[in-house]
Motif scaffolding. Structure first.
Motif, PDB file in Angstrom:
ATOM      1  N   ASP A 156       0.859  -1.187   0.000  1.00  0.00           N
ATOM      2  CA  ASP A 156       0.000   0.000   0.000  1.00  0.00           C
ATOM      3  C   ASP A 156       0.894   1.236   0.000  1.00  0.00           C
ATOM      4  N   VAL A 157       1.021   1.850  -1.167  1.00  0.00           N
ATOM      5  CA  VAL A 157       1.901   3.000  -1.302  1.00  0.00           C
ATOM      6  C   VAL A 157       1.139   4.265  -0.926  1.00  0.00           C
TER       7      VAL A 157
ATOM      8  N   GLU B 104       0.204   8.043  -1.110  1.00  0.00           N
ATOM      9  CA  GLU B 104       0.203   8.989  -2.235  1.00  0.00           C
ATOM     10  C   GLU B 104       1.402   9.931  -2.163  1.00  0.00           C
ATOM     11  N   ALA B 105       1.738  10.384  -0.942  1.00  0.00           N
ATOM     12  CA  ALA B 105       2.826  11.360  -0.779  1.00  0.00           C
ATOM     13  C   ALA B 105       4.182  10.796  -1.178  1.00  0.00           C
ATOM     14  N   ASP B 106       4.334   9.453  -1.185  1.00  0.00           N
ATOM     15  CA  ASP B 106       5.642   8.845  -1.486  1.00  0.00           C
ATOM     16  C   ASP B 106       5.870   8.600  -2.973  1.00  0.00           C
ATOM     17  N   ILE B 107       4.861   8.855  -3.797  1.00  0.00           N
ATOM     18  CA  ILE B 107       5.002   8.584  -5.227  1.00  0.00           C
ATOM     19  C   ILE B 107       5.962   9.599  -5.853  1.00  0.00           C
ATOM     20  N   ILE B 108       6.977   9.088  -6.539  1.00  0.00           N
ATOM     21  CA  ILE B 108       7.995   9.962  -7.149  1.00  0.00           C
ATOM     22  C   ILE B 108       7.391  10.693  -8.348  1.00  0.00           C
ATOM     23  N   SER B 109       7.608  12.015  -8.394  1.00  0.00           N
ATOM     24  CA  SER B 109       6.997  12.824  -9.447  1.00  0.00           C
ATOM     25  C   SER B 109       8.012  13.475 -10.383  1.00  0.00           C
ATOM     26  N   THR B 110       9.303  13.367 -10.083  1.00  0.00           N
ATOM     27  CA  THR B 110      10.330  13.866 -11.001  1.00  0.00           C
ATOM     28  C   THR B 110      11.691  13.278 -10.622  1.00  0.00           C
ATOM     29  N   VAL B 111      12.556  13.069 -11.632  1.00  0.00           N
ATOM     30  CA  VAL B 111      13.906  12.518 -11.436  1.00  0.00           C
ATOM     31  C   VAL B 111      14.874  13.322 -12.294  1.00  0.00           C
ATOM     32  N   GLU B 112      16.023  13.697 -11.729  1.00  0.00           N
ATOM     33  CA  GLU B 112      16.949  14.537 -12.501  1.00  0.00           C
ATOM     34  C   GLU B 112      18.386  14.361 -12.021  1.00  0.00           C
ATOM     35  N   PHE B 113      19.306  13.989 -12.951  1.00  0.00           N
ATOM     36  CA  PHE B 113      20.738  13.999 -12.663  1.00  0.00           C
ATOM     37  C   PHE B 113      21.257  15.433 -12.737  1.00  0.00           C
ATOM     38  N   ASN B 114      22.316  15.734 -11.968  1.00  0.00           N
ATOM     39  CA  ASN B 114      22.940  17.042 -12.158  1.00  0.00           C
ATOM     40  C   ASN B 114      23.910  16.971 -13.337  1.00  0.00           C
TER      41      ASN B 114
ATOM     42  N   ALA C 282      18.220   6.101 -14.324  1.00  0.00           N
ATOM     43  CA  ALA C 282      17.360   6.094 -13.136  1.00  0.00           C
ATOM     44  C   ALA C 282      15.918   6.058 -13.610  1.00  0.00           C
ATOM     45  N   VAL C 283      15.144   5.152 -13.031  1.00  0.00           N
ATOM     46  CA  VAL C 283      13.755   4.934 -13.456  1.00  0.00           C
ATOM     47  C   VAL C 283      12.861   4.998 -12.224  1.00  0.00           C
ATOM     48  N   ALA C 284      11.862   5.867 -12.253  1.00  0.00           N
ATOM     49  CA  ALA C 284      10.940   5.998 -11.118  1.00  0.00           C
ATOM     50  C   ALA C 284       9.713   5.132 -11.364  1.00  0.00           C
ATOM     51  N   ALA C 285       9.517   4.138 -10.474  1.00  0.00           N
ATOM     52  CA  ALA C 285       8.346   3.262 -10.560  1.00  0.00           C
ATOM     53  C   ALA C 285       7.542   3.438  -9.276  1.00  0.00           C
ATOM     54  N   THR C 286       6.486   4.221  -9.352  1.00  0.00           N
ATOM     55  CA  THR C 286       5.645   4.570  -8.201  1.00  0.00           C
ATOM     56  C   THR C 286       6.497   5.202  -7.102  1.00  0.00           C
ATOM     57  N   ASN C 287       6.765   4.468  -5.990  1.00  0.00           N
ATOM     58  CA  ASN C 287       7.558   5.049  -4.902  1.00  0.00           C
ATOM     59  C   ASN C 287       8.986   4.500  -4.866  1.00  0.00           C
ATOM     60  N   ASN C 288       9.354   3.740  -5.891  1.00  0.00           N
ATOM     61  CA  ASN C 288      10.697   3.153  -5.945  1.00  0.00           C
ATOM     62  C   ASN C 288      11.539   3.788  -7.043  1.00  0.00           C
ATOM     63  N   LEU C 289      12.813   3.998  -6.732  1.00  0.00           N
ATOM     64  CA  LEU C 289      13.756   4.510  -7.722  1.00  0.00           C
ATOM     65  C   LEU C 289      14.730   3.386  -8.065  1.00  0.00           C
ATOM     66  N   TYR C 290      14.685   2.947  -9.317  1.00  0.00           N
ATOM     67  CA  TYR C 290      15.584   1.886  -9.789  1.00  0.00           C
ATOM     68  C   TYR C 290      16.759   2.526 -10.518  1.00  0.00           C
ATOM     69  N   ILE C 291      17.940   2.009 -10.242  1.00  0.00           N
ATOM     70  CA  ILE C 291      19.147   2.477 -10.945  1.00  0.00           C
ATOM     71  C   ILE C 291      19.748   1.262 -11.665  1.00  0.00           C
ATOM     72  N   PHE C 292      19.945   1.403 -12.974  1.00  0.00           N
ATOM     73  CA  PHE C 292      20.520   0.334 -13.797  1.00  0.00           C
ATOM     74  C   PHE C 292      21.795   0.857 -14.443  1.00  0.00           C
ATOM     75  N   GLN C 293      22.700  -0.056 -14.783  1.00  0.00           N
ATOM     76  CA  GLN C 293      23.896   0.335 -15.505  1.00  0.00           C
ATOM     77  C   GLN C 293      24.186  -0.674 -16.607  1.00  0.00           C
ATOM     78  N   ASP C 294      24.996  -0.245 -17.570  1.00  0.00           N
ATOM     79  CA  ASP C 294      25.263  -1.170 -18.660  1.00  0.00           C
ATOM     80  C   ASP C 294      26.158  -2.294 -18.172  1.00  0.00           C
ATOM     81  N   LYS C 295      26.052  -3.421 -18.850  1.00  0.00           N
ATOM     82  CA  LYS C 295      26.852  -4.589 -18.489  1.00  0.00           C
ATOM     83  C   LYS C 295      28.236  -4.397 -19.072  1.00  0.00           C
ATOM     84  N   ILE C 296      29.224  -4.242 -18.214  1.00  0.00           N
ATOM     85  CA  ILE C 296      30.560  -3.926 -18.711  1.00  0.00           C
ATOM     86  C   ILE C 296      31.208  -5.206 -19.235  1.00  0.00           C
ATOM     87  N   ASN C 297      31.557  -5.174 -20.504  1.00  0.00           N
ATOM     88  CA  ASN C 297      32.208  -6.313 -21.154  1.00  0.00           C
ATOM     89  C   ASN C 297      31.472  -7.611 -20.859  1.00  0.00           C
TER      90      ASN C 297
END
Length: 453
Positions: free
Chosen positions: A30-31, A33-43, A438-453
């Motif tokens: 049960d997420v 409402e206040a915890d739902i991510i509404s924007t994501v930004e790298f500097n 970085a991918v925002a899925a509801t209240n979770n922030l997933y971080i993925f990276q490329d598979k090196i070699n």
């Protein structure tokens, strides 16, 4: 997926090779409402990653130093600072509640040791300074160490205060508040390449601000008709050109993009360029106007192209060619047959964002069922990936997902009828120089990276 120029373009292999890195957020079913991510930004350097949520909070993650002892290890992102950016307000004149939800965050280029970012809700934009303190002054003349004032008659000698080390403290302080300039809800902010001004856009107007001046802004676009009954379109997104400080674009709910040049006149109601793709009359339907509305527009890092996202597709436009896009990528064409039910549950009005990789060779945008899509502009390959805790072991490879829209379903495919429309990826961000997303899925922030070699 070792990228050319750090951009993340697949070399050899079958498609984009991504692996899980981190997930931030609670596992609760049960997420709130206040915890739902509404924007994501790298500097600009990619060392900091900011998220804003519907509760008005900003959480900043900092990338740790790489671990030399572990081969192929990359610095993880850990919480650096959390602060309440906006509070709920009430407009007594209009009897309207103003939500605290963070609509957009934009970083300013770093000029000194501190970091600055702009955050906005529907009405108010704030400039925040994020700074570190790891030393404190001791040995004041007029105060004791506990802060109490000393008796002046007991002060017999002059002391020179000294700096002593202390535990690192990260402070977020509001430096400017830009308010009372928008009648309608702010949907975009964009920092200019002159690093002195920025724009803010609502449904009908775009304002130009100076970062040092809070009590006035200049209205540079106004599409409000004299009679509101004649209103036919609204502004959906706006952005400055990455290199030319006089050029900006804004998109509309009619699927058009206008490029404006501030050198031509103070009020940019007349556009310099008008981008629109001719509609195919044979595919026209009741939903045509709704799904053609542009939800996001982004310039490429080079400034040569721009990308727009409508409900079913992502389009790449050459700024020198107004008549039609140079690329059209279908995001979830299998939903075209579901538009009626998507209209009934209001999903058809979802505003998906899109982003470029660092070398402009690949683009990414979100979909439903926690799926997100990537398109390689060089090889014309594309892939559907899923942000899921089920595959959240460190360095676990992401398996491409396929959606079956009819007929026999293969083993690895998922039926379009079993997609979860409550799980949606609206906000994504790509590291400006490396293959980290970085991918925002509801209240979770997933971080993925490329598979090196």
């Amino acid at each position: 997926m070792a990228g050319a120029g750090g951009g993340g373009c697949p070399t050899g292999g079958n498609d984009f090779q991504w692996c899980f890195s981190q997930v931030k957020g609670a596992v609760d079913e049960d997420v709130a409402e206040a915890d739902i991510i509404s924007t994501v930004e790298f500097n600009y350097s990619g060392d900091l990653l900011a998220t804003g949520d519907k509760g008005g909070r900003v959480v900043i993650f900092q990338r740790e130093q790489e671990n030399k002892g572990r081969a192929h290890s990359r610095g993880e992102y850990n919480v650096y600072s959390t602060f309440q950016s906006h509070e709920p307000e009430f407009d007594y004149l209009k009897s309207l509640e103003i939500e605290e939800k963070i609509n957009k965050i934009r970083w300013l280029p770093q000029q000194n040791a501190a970091h600055f970012l702009l955050s906005t809700n529907d009405k108010t934009i704030k400039l925040w300074k994020i700074s570190e303190r790891d030393k404190r002054a001791e040995g004041y003349n007029l105060k004791d160490e506990d802060g109490r004032l000393r008796d002046p008659f007991r002060i017999t000698a002059l002391r020179v205060p000294i700096l002593k080390p202390m535990d690192l403290m990260v402070e977020a302080s509001p430096r400017r508040i830009f308010a009372n300039a928008h009648t309608y809800h702010i949907n975009s902010i964009s920092v200019n390449s002159d690093h002195e001004t920025y724009l803010s856009a609502d449904d009908l107007r775009i304002n130009l601000w100076h970062l040092e001046i809070t009590d006035r802004s200049f209205n540079i676009v106004d599409i409000k008709p004299a009679n509101m009954e004649e209103l036919t379109e609204v502004i959906t997104a706006a952005e400055f050109h990455p290199h030319q400080c006089n050029v900006f674009v804004y998109s509309s709910s009619k699927g058009t993009i206008r490029l404006c040049d501030m050198r031509s006149s103070a009020l940019c109601d007349r556009h310099a360029k008008f981008f629109e793709e001719p509609e195919d009359p044979s595919s026209r339907s009741f939903f045509s106007e709704i799904i053609s509305s542009i939800s996001d527009v982004k310039f490429s890092h080079s400034g040569r192209y721009m990308m727009t996202r409508d409900y079913l597709s992502v389009k790449v436009w050459d700024l020198n060619m107004e008549g039609r896009p140079v690329e059209t990528h279908q995001v979830h064409e299998y939903l075209r047959s579901k538009l009626c039910s998507l209209y009934e549950n209001d999903c058809i009005f979802d505003k998906f964002e899109c982003c470029w990789n660092g070398s402009d060779s690949a683009i990414m945008t979100g979909s439903y069922n926690n799926f997100f899509r990537m398109f390689d502009r060089n090889t014309r390959r594309d892939v559907t990936l899923e942000a899921s805790r089920e595959n959240s072991k460190p360095r676990a490879s992401l398996k491409p997902r396929k959606v079956c829209s009819g007929g026999k379903r293969k083993k690895d495919e998922i039926s379009v009828d079993s997609l979860d429309f409550n799980k949606k990826i609206l906000h994504t961000a790509w590291h400006p120089m490396e293959s980290i997303i970085a991918v925002a899925a509801t209240n979770n922030l997933y971080i993925f990276q490329d598979k090196i070699n």
